[in-house]
Scaffold this active site. Structure first.
Site, PDB file in Angstrom:
ATOM      1  N   LYS A  21       0.898  -1.245   0.138  1.00  5.82           N
ATOM      2  CA  LYS A  21       0.171   0.067   0.151  1.00  5.82           C
ATOM      3  C   LYS A  21       1.060   1.186  -0.087  1.00  5.82           C
ATOM      4  O   LYS A  21       0.681   2.195  -0.692  1.00  5.82           O
ATOM      5  CB  LYS A  21      -0.924  -0.094   1.304  1.00  5.82           C
ATOM      6  CG  LYS A  21      -1.719   1.225   1.436  1.00  5.82           C
ATOM      7  CD  LYS A  21      -3.070   0.759   2.167  1.00  5.82           C
ATOM      8  CE  LYS A  21      -2.905   0.866   3.789  1.00  5.82           C
ATOM      9  NZ  LYS A  21      -2.722   2.182   4.117  1.00  5.82           N
ATOM     10  N   SER A  22       2.030   1.380   0.852  1.00  2.00           N
ATOM     11  CA  SER A  22       2.614   2.558   0.809  1.00  2.00           C
ATOM     12  C   SER A  22       3.413   2.650  -0.515  1.00  2.00           C
ATOM     13  O   SER A  22       3.281   3.862  -0.864  1.00  2.00           O
ATOM     14  CB  SER A  22       3.989   2.365   1.989  1.00  2.00           C
ATOM     15  OG  SER A  22       3.315   2.275   3.118  1.00  2.00           O
ATOM     16  N   ARG A  26       2.852   6.000  -3.264  1.00  2.00           N
ATOM     17  CA  ARG A  26       4.155   6.844  -3.471  1.00  2.00           C
ATOM     18  C   ARG A  26       4.120   6.899  -5.023  1.00  2.00           C
ATOM     19  O   ARG A  26       4.693   7.838  -5.574  1.00  2.00           O
ATOM     20  CB  ARG A  26       5.271   6.427  -2.924  1.00  2.00           C
ATOM     21  CG  ARG A  26       5.302   6.765  -1.302  1.00  2.00           C
ATOM     22  CD  ARG A  26       6.157   6.134  -0.478  1.00  2.00           C
ATOM     23  NE  ARG A  26       6.100   6.659   0.855  1.00  2.00           N
ATOM     24  CZ  ARG A  26       5.373   6.323   1.827  1.00  2.00           C
ATOM     25  NH1 ARG A  26       4.292   5.719   1.742  1.00  2.00           N
ATOM     26  NH2 ARG A  26       5.731   6.756   3.210  1.00  2.00           N
ATOM     27  N   GLY A  93      -4.902   8.381   5.539  1.00  2.00           N
ATOM     28  CA  GLY A  93      -4.062   9.210   6.230  1.00  2.00           C
ATOM     29  C   GLY A  93      -2.812   9.232   5.098  1.00  2.00           C
ATOM     30  O   GLY A  93      -2.169  10.568   5.230  1.00  2.00           O
ATOM     31  N   ARG A 121      -8.198  12.417  12.814  1.00  2.91           N
ATOM     32  CA  ARG A 121      -6.776  11.953  12.999  1.00  2.91           C
ATOM     33  C   ARG A 121      -5.966  13.431  12.963  1.00  2.91           C
ATOM     34  O   ARG A 121      -6.283  14.499  12.225  1.00  2.91           O
ATOM     35  CB  ARG A 121      -6.251  11.257  11.948  1.00  2.91           C
ATOM     36  CG  ARG A 121      -7.045  10.027  12.084  1.00  2.91           C
ATOM     37  CD  ARG A 121      -6.703   8.750  10.996  1.00  2.91           C
ATOM     38  NE  ARG A 121      -5.039   8.383  11.172  1.00  2.91           N
ATOM     39  CZ  ARG A 121      -4.446   7.557  10.452  1.00  2.91           C
ATOM     40  NH1 ARG A 121      -5.229   7.202   9.416  1.00  2.91           N
ATOM     41  NH2 ARG A 121      -3.491   7.410  10.376  1.00  2.91           N
ATOM     42  N   SER A 168       7.285   9.285  12.251  1.00  6.67           N
ATOM     43  CA  SER A 168       6.248   9.190  11.364  1.00  6.67           C
ATOM     44  C   SER A 168       6.598   9.237   9.687  1.00  6.67           C
ATOM     45  O   SER A 168       7.123  10.093   9.335  1.00  6.67           O
ATOM     46  CB  SER A 168       4.915  10.179  11.360  1.00  6.67           C
ATOM     47  OG  SER A 168       4.352  10.118  10.419  1.00  6.67           O
ATOM     48  N   GLN A 170       4.774   9.168   7.411  1.00  2.00           N
ATOM     49  CA  GLN A 170       4.048  10.111   6.457  1.00  2.00           C
ATOM     50  C   GLN A 170       4.313  11.362   6.742  1.00  2.00           C
ATOM     51  O   GLN A 170       4.495  12.236   5.792  1.00  2.00           O
ATOM     52  CB  GLN A 170       2.423   9.930   7.267  1.00  2.00           C
ATOM     53  CG  GLN A 170       1.824   8.503   6.945  1.00  2.00           C
ATOM     54  CD  GLN A 170       0.603   8.262   7.464  1.00  2.00           C
ATOM     55  OE1 GLN A 170      -0.097   9.257   7.885  1.00  2.00           O
ATOM     56  NE2 GLN A 170      -0.330   7.080   7.065  1.00  2.00           N
ATOM     57  N   ASP A 315       2.164  -0.991  11.752  1.00  2.00           N
ATOM     58  CA  ASP A 315       0.954  -1.553  11.399  1.00  2.00           C
ATOM     59  C   ASP A 315       0.613  -3.123  11.737  1.00  2.00           C
ATOM     60  O   ASP A 315      -0.438  -3.563  11.544  1.00  2.00           O
ATOM     61  CB  ASP A 315       0.759  -1.496   9.851  1.00  2.00           C
ATOM     62  CG  ASP A 315       0.700   0.036   9.578  1.00  2.00           C
ATOM     63  OD1 ASP A 315       0.307   0.587  10.355  1.00  2.00           O
ATOM     64  OD2 ASP A 315       0.957   0.327   8.217  1.00  2.00           O
ATOM     65  N   LYS A 342      -4.253   5.897  14.810  1.00  2.00           N
ATOM     66  CA  LYS A 342      -4.468   5.221  13.563  1.00  2.00           C
ATOM     67  C   LYS A 342      -5.893   5.289  13.194  1.00  2.00           C
ATOM     68  O   LYS A 342      -6.696   6.116  13.596  1.00  2.00           O
ATOM     69  CB  LYS A 342      -3.905   3.835  13.610  1.00  2.00           C
ATOM     70  CG  LYS A 342      -2.447   3.765  13.908  1.00  2.00           C
ATOM     71  CD  LYS A 342      -1.630   4.387  12.577  1.00  2.00           C
ATOM     72  CE  LYS A 342      -0.224   4.337  12.888  1.00  2.00           C
ATOM     73  NZ  LYS A 342       0.569   5.114  11.671  1.00  2.00           N
TER      74      LYS A 342
END
Ligand code: S3P
Length: 429
Positions: A21-22, A26, A93, A121, A168, A170, A315, A342
């Site tokens: 997913k990450s 990106r 997020g 969040r 983080s 993100q 996660d 989260k």
């Protein structure tokens, strides 16, 4: 939608887990602002990544779904255009925080919105560094939450030297994305190592980026050179099957082409330390390495997970908590503050569900203490709390229960693993 999950005798077979997913997020975000065409193979078509894809379409990027790839016609750093209305990012997020960095570099205004969970969040963590860089980011309804309006700076952004208040990825990625638009060198320092997919991808796209331990520097205004990406499987999705195979007697599985980036493999290190039988076969190299994994039933024992390790398995903590409840002895997970912000408060969601199944679990200040030793969980009705990873973790616990369990409100699983239930049913005997 509710799931009914029966206890399993063994978990067997070969599973190809969904794409990471990450990396999928990106590939769209940085692909769209690169200077030409690139193809993404094995892109995750879960809801979160589709939100990112649609968001960039609404910003004028041409993104074409082909049979075996996603074709992105990159617009260059400054080629995006103002959307016709607010951009809705659903539950994601990652989309909101990383996109904020890109939008801070544009000379138009964008409003980013999200669902109920995303609108709760914390966003102060991106508002603050972007403001220091000269962008105007405003929470439209006050507090430090979405909806956010983001207006770039007429001149180029200002480079900053920034200490991240939390580890983080993100937030780090948001600052690095804005750093692409800054006139000079932006420095980001993190307290602990978090996932480094952004640094790797920007390097792969020839950005002027350097990394030394916990410090990353990026010099702005250099165009990104597009290159094709083949997304590996998501180790966070693999984690559910890894734990299922470790816990259920007689299990033996092979997971194909799982991403093995060393800032993501904390879950393997921790589960091996707990006595887990996990072999990595033929690890590949490349800008995002991957390989096959073999996992078999193991007798687990408790462990201590330190705050510094948390970002490397952030996660996977919910499913590691399930493993810990079934392991011999006590497990202490320190530094769990970020788990509370989260998609839901995962300390609360896991403590409630695992307690309902008869496990001893308590949150003590910033730590989670799990008293292991459960042989069979008590069958129960469990709640997802709208959180995909809580839902899938509880499905894993259900395999080791003394009867059929119900997991409520599981549509959220589509955000990261649309075919999870089918894969589980195929593997669980
Ligand atoms: C992500 C980073 C993590 C993780 C999330 C995806 C990313 O969040 O929990 O699911 O893709 O950068 P934080 O870095 O904010 O902890």
């Amino acid at each position: 939608m509710d799931w009914k999950i029966k206890p399993s005798k063994s978990i067997r077979g070969e599973i190809t887990v969904p794409p990471d997913k990450s990396i999928s997020h990106r590939s769209i975000i940085f692909g769209a602002v690169s200077s030409g065409d690139l193809r993404i193979r094995n892109f995750l078509t879960g809801e979160d990544c589709i939100r990112t894809l649609e968001a960039f379409r609404s910003l004028g990027a041409e993104i074409i779904m082909e049979e075996n790839a996603v074709l992105i016609r990159g617009k260059g750093l400054k080629g995006l255009s103002a959307p016709s209305g607010p951009v809705y990012l659903g539950n994601s997020g990652t989309s909101m925080r990383i996109m904020s960095g890109i939008l801070a570099g544009q000379d138009f205004m964008t409003v980013l919105t999200g669902d109920e969970s995303l609108s709760k969040r914390p966003m102060r963590r991106v508002i603050e560094p972007l403001a220091l860089m000269g962008a105007r980011v405003k929470p439209l309804e006050g507090g430090d939450h979405a909806p956010l309006s983001i207006r770039g700076r007429e001149e180029r952004l200002l480079p900053i030297d920034y200490n991240l208040p939390v580890a983080s990825a993100q937030v780090k990625s948001c600052v690095l994305a804005a750093g692409l638009y800054a006139d000079g060198t932006t420095v980001v320092r993190e307290p602990f190592q978090s996932r480094d997919h952004t640094e790797r991808m920007l390097g792969y796209f020839s950005a002027d980026i350097r990394k030394k331990r916990l410090t990353t520097e990026i010099t702005g205004l250099r165009e990104l050179i597009p290159r094709d990406i083949d997304v590996p499987g998501d180790i966070s999705s693999a984690a559910f099957f890894i734990v299922a195979a470790l816990l259920v007697k007689g299990s033996n599985i092979v997971l194909r082409r799982v991403g093995l980036n060393n800032t993501r493999t904390g879950v393997v290190d921790v589960l091996k330390r707990m006595g887990g039988n996990i072999d990595i076969l033929d690890p590949g190299h490349g800008f995002e390495p991957s390989g096959d994994m073999k996992v078999g039933y193991s007798k687990l024992r408790g462990t201590v997970i330190n705050a510094r390790e948390i970002p490397l398995l952030i996660d996977e903590i919910p499913v590691v908590a399930v493993a810990a409840a079934a392991a011999e002895g006590q497990t202490v997970i320190n530094g769990i503050g970020e788990l509370k912000v989260k998609e839901t408060d995962r300390v609360e969601s896991m403590a409630r569900n695992l307690s309902n199944m008869g496990a001893g679990i308590e949150a003590v200040r910033d730590s989670l203490v799990i008293h292991g030793g459960v042989k069979r969980f008590k069958a129960a009705v469990l709640e997802s709390f709208g959180d995909h990873r809580t839902a899938m973790s509880m499905a894993v616990a259900s395999l080791l229960s003394d009867g059929e369990c119900v997991i409520r409100d599981t549509a959220c699983v589509d955000t990261s693993y649309p075919g999870f239930l089918e894969d589980l049913r195929n593997a669980a005997y």
